[in-house]
Write an enzyme that holds these catalytic residues in place. Structure first.
Site, short mmCIF file in Angstrom:
data_model
loop_
_atom_site.label_atom_id
_atom_site.label_comp_id
_atom_site.label_asym_id
_atom_site.label_seq_id
_atom_site.Cartn_x
_atom_site.Cartn_y
_atom_site.Cartn_z
N ASN A 159 1.09 -1.47 -0.14
CA ASN A 159 0.12 0.34 0.02
C ASN A 159 0.84 1.25 -0.31
O ASN A 159 0.65 1.92 -0.94
CB ASN A 159 -1.51 0.17 1.28
N GLU A 165 3.68 -3.04 3.40
CA GLU A 165 2.95 -2.39 3.85
C GLU A 165 2.92 -1.20 4.50
O GLU A 165 4.51 -2.01 5.26
CB GLU A 165 1.61 -3.99 3.72
N HIS A 240 -8.36 -3.39 7.38
CA HIS A 240 -6.77 -4.12 8.60
C HIS A 240 -6.86 -4.86 9.38
O HIS A 240 -6.83 -5.73 9.92
CB HIS A 240 -5.93 -2.76 8.11
O1 RIB Z 1 -1.44 -0.98 6.12
C1 RIB Z 1 -2.87 -1.07 7.35
C2 RIB Z 1 -2.35 -0.79 8.16
O2 RIB Z 1 -1.01 0.92 8.28
C3 RIB Z 1 -3.66 -0.46 9.62
O3 RIB Z 1 -2.84 -0.77 10.70
C4 RIB Z 1 -3.52 1.12 9.26
O4 RIB Z 1 -3.68 1.08 10.73
C5 RIB Z 1 -1.59 1.41 8.85
O5 RIB Z 1 -0.98 1.53 10.47
#
Ligand code: RIB
Ligand code: CA
Length: 315
Positions: A159, A165, A240
């Protein structure tokens, strides 16, 4: 009963996870022993205030210990454009009545790991800095933890970058320490969390309640849905952290593979990527965690919505 310690960077989806867990505690399914905070979505002072405030809204007296301000090696890269300047969708809630614990996050993690040796489940929905520092202080911590459920990483996507991530990318060095600790781990990454989201039509029951509590929930859900639309083109609230909380209670919400997982620390395009070795033989190392690859999204979304509706209806 599951005895739980949470490490969070509250955060809209962290907050939704707290609502879910509070409901589970009220039903007698878990005992939440404490919560530790870390800088992530916003800086740690704010994630601490937010965690205290959400527990207060839920009428739960759960201690909150403040943790690391910064990742181990690099400056923090917060995401106010996703969670708001206050981390809670710019709702700017009044300050919580209670302050944080006197002990630090690392002290709380180590203390509870002794008091509940062999019984403690650790849920992390944030960069892994606090857990890594606790392990550096006392590597035997790994032997006292029953299991760790980590919201972070992914096999196939990213992301904050094409392959990384946010929770892992915010502190890859910490993630590597945790991944190599020998703890029993389940990785709940983007491969499954991206399957679990709410769109406008999923929120009708909440809209119907039309009180202050439902308005707050809809405001934070709306904020993160719009932020996600700006980033991805899909207007949805991706769940998430709540899903990782769900997996603590109901491991069968996800189907996992046991794999060797490590973190890329150096790549120009890949720093923070979780490298999951899915070969038949894994010359990189022994399988060190369960990696979630499939999820029963409808079952979990129903559970989570029930917890929000229960709280909103009491308002
Ligand atoms: O990628 C998602 C995560 O990143 C979740 O824990 C959100 O709260 C951010 O911290
Ligand atoms: Ca989080």
């Amino acid at each position: 009963m599951i005895k739980l310690l949470l490490d969070v960077d509250t955060g809209i989806d962290d907050a939704l996870a707290l609502f879910y867990l509070a409901h589970a505690q009220k039903k007698g399914e878990i005992e939440i022993l404490g919560s530790t905070t870390v800088g992530g979505n916003v800086e740690v002072g704010q994630t601490t205030l937010n965690t205290l405030k959400i527990w207060e809204m839920l009428e739960l007296d759960i201690p909150v210990a403040a943790g690391a301000k910064q990742p181990l090696m690099v400056p923090l890269n917060p995401a106010p454009y996703v969670h708001g300047d206050d981390g809670l969708g710019n709702t700017f809630l009044p300050a919580p009545k209670k302050g944080p614990s006197e002990e630090s996050a690392v002290e709380m993690i180590l203390r509870l790991s002794h008091e509940y040796a062999g019984e403690l489940t650790l849920l992390t929905t944030a960069p892994l800095t606090n857990i890594a520092v606790a392990l550096l202080h006392d590597p035997d911590l790994a032997k006292r933890i029953c299991k760790v459920v980590i919201m972070g990483g992914s096999v196939f996507t990213g992301n904050v970058s094409a392959v990384a991530e946010a929770n892992i990318a915010n502190d890859p060095e910490a993630a590597r320490i945790v991944f190599r600790s020998g703890m029993e781990m389940t990785l709940v990454g983007l491969d499954v969390t991206h399957e679990v989201y709410w769109e406008e039509q999923d929120l009708q029951a909440l809209v119907k309640i039309a009180n202050e509590r439902s308005a707050f929930l809809l405001q934070i859900i709306g904020f993160i849905s719009t932020a996600y639309e700006n980033l991805s083109g899909w207007k949805r609230c991706v769940l998430h952290d709540p899903l990782a909380a769900g997996v603590c209670l109901f491991p069968d919400l996800v189907k996992c593979e046991k794999r060797y997982v490590d973190v890329e620390l150096n790549g120009e395009l890949t720093r923070g990527m979780t490298v999951v070795d899915r070969r038949g033989r894994t010359p990189l190392g022994e399988e060190n965690m369960q990696v979630a690859l499939e999820v029963d999204a409808e079952r979990f979304k129903t559970q989570l919505m029930e917890s929000l509706l229960a709280w909103a209806r009491e308002g």
